[in-house]
Design an enzyme around this catalytic site. Structure first.
Site, PDB file in Angstrom:
ATOM      1  CG  ASP A 171      10.287  21.548 -19.296  1.00 28.01           C
ATOM      2  OD1 ASP A 171      10.197  20.364 -18.692  1.00 28.01           O
ATOM      3  OD2 ASP A 171       9.073  21.664 -19.749  1.00 28.01           O
ATOM      4  CE1 TYR A 262       9.004  12.164 -16.133  1.00 29.59           C
ATOM      5  CE2 TYR A 262       9.810  14.130 -15.308  1.00 29.59           C
ATOM      6  CZ  TYR A 262       9.046  13.551 -16.176  1.00 29.59           C
ATOM      7  OH  TYR A 262       8.386  14.184 -17.124  1.00 29.59           O
TER       8      TYR A 262
END
Length: 440
Positions: A171, A262
């Site tokens: 997601d 990330y």
């Protein structure tokens, strides 16, 4: 419209109420007959299961709700498997984060040594789950959200190379698109994104609106001039606000594309390590935050017998994505999603057997990915290094190889140093004796 039977694996998760709420709001496009919540933790499952019964009694009483710890019940005659298991629970997540930090290396749930440890635990249970589903529901679609998704997706592709009904999804691209949309006051459903990379390791190259205009340059300019926050900032823990803020730093240094959040762990490992507390990690934050809040709210709803007044339980990006993906497959809607697929030339200068994350049209026959073509040297180098880490991790699991595990951690950009890699690996082996194959 066909009414579908669903099993939600990891039904005791704090994410489950949001997925269930999303199901109630998408019934017009994804009709339901039965929902089974399955978890091996009976206490957690009971709380969420009783909440589910109340929610659907009020909003969709025609849908049957079952919760169970019996996989023979869970996987029987289902059309879709929504999988979000967490092998080892929060106790093992805490070790994934704190053991590497205690040895001077980044400790994060899906990145670096933490992701490596979590991945080796997840593969075994995911393999068992696929075999059980195929035994009891041969034609079911398996929609996998289990982390670390990059390692899990690659392992499943190697273990089940002929499978064409397993789809690995995440997601975070959706979360980012929603946040980008809020910056320019546009409906996220109007976006047509172009994205490439690996899971938790990718970039948006273009974000087209309904007129065909690329809005990525405008979004980058706004972030560079005013920073970046998630669209749901008021619901986020502080660590997530800091994570989104790092997008500005990444754009300053590497302005070509809009990065996945990330990437900060791989591009700035020393800086991120200096900001992480070995005694207080994301696990602690989640335990006193989301974990406590969601379970308290579900217990309150069960006690009061109604979910209508809840301000805690709502469909979020995660829940909406899971249901919309299933609806696009079930009804052959061919909507565009960012998903993980075998490369096979999509990114022309990356290995064909890598599991890339790209935009794809999603219909009854699964994903039809959009070609990316050749990528630049910097991005190719980063991705090939990360893919080598993922591939060696999967090989370490399949071969029971200590050497390949050490090679994997040494390659990872959050570690790099082989002596550190060995210390971390040995500590993680000791902590994961119940879960990992023996590494020799």
């Amino acid at each position: 419209m066909k009414k579908n039977n669903i099993v939600l694996v990891g039904g005791g998760s704090t994410w489950t109420p949001g997925i269930l709420k999303a199901m109630t709001t998408h019934l017009d496009e994804f009709a339901l007959n039965r929902i089974v919540l399955y978890d091996i933790n009976e206490k957690r499952q009971e709380v969420i299961g009783e909440f589910a019964k109340i929610l659907f009694k009020e909003e969709a009483p025609e849908v049957e709700i079952v919760y169970t710890t019996d996989k023979e019940v869970a996987y029987k005659d289902v059309d879709f498997v929504f999988c979000q298991m967490r092998t080892g629970g929060f106790d093992m997540r805490e070790k994934d984060e704190k053991i590497p930090l205690s040895l001077g290396v980044i400790g994060q749930e899906t990145c670096g040594p933490g992701g490596f440890a979590y991945g080796l635990r997840s593969i075994r249970d995911m393999e068992e789950m696929v075999k059980d589903v195929r035994r009891l529901s041969p034609d079911a679609w398996i929609l996998n959200y289990t982390n670390p998704a990059a390692i899990v997706a690659l392992a499943l592709d190697k273990l089940f190379p002929k499978e064409d009904k397993i789809l690995n999804i995440c997601d975070q691209p959706v979360n980012l698109l929603r946040s980008f949309a809020s910056l320019i006051d546009l409906d996220v459903n109007k976006f047509e994104p172009v994205y490439f990379g690996l899971n938790h390791f990718g970039w948006f190259t273009h974000i087209y609106d309904e007129t065909g205009k690329d809005r990525a340059p405008e979004i980058k300019e706004i972030i560079l001039n005013g920073g970046f926050r998630p669209v749901d900032a008021e619901q986020r823990d502080q660590s997530w606000l800091e994570t989104y803020a790092m997008v500005e730093d990444m754009l300053i240094d590497f302005p070509d594309y809009l990065p996945n959040t990330y990437l900060q762990y791989y591009l700035y490992p020393e800086y991120k390590l200096s900001k992480l507390d070995p005694e207080w990690t994301r696990t602690d934050e989640v335990r006193i935050g989301r974990e406590q809040k969601v379970f308290e709210e579900c217990r309150r709803i069960v006690e009061n017998g109604t979910a209508r007044d809840s301000k805690v339980v709502h469909n979020d990006a995660h829940g909406d994505m899971m249901v919309e993906v299933a609806a696009s497959i079930a009804n052959n809607l061919r909507k565009t999603f960012v998903v993980m697929v075998r490369n096979d030339g999509i990114v022309s200068n990356l290995p064909d057997d890598s599991m890339v994350e790209v935009a794809a049209s999603l219909g009854a026959n699964g994903p039809a990915p959009y070609a990316v073509g050749e990528i630049g040297t910097f991005y190719k180098g980063l991705i090939e290094n990360q893919y080598a880490f993922e591939r060696l991790t999967v090989k370490a699991y399949m071969e029971g190889s200590y050497t390949k595990a050490l090679q994997a951690l040494t390659l990872n950009r959050t570690v790099v140093d082989a002596k550190k890699a060995r210390k971390v690996l040995d500590a993680l082996i000791e902590a994961n004796k119940e879960y990992w194959p023996e590494l020799k």
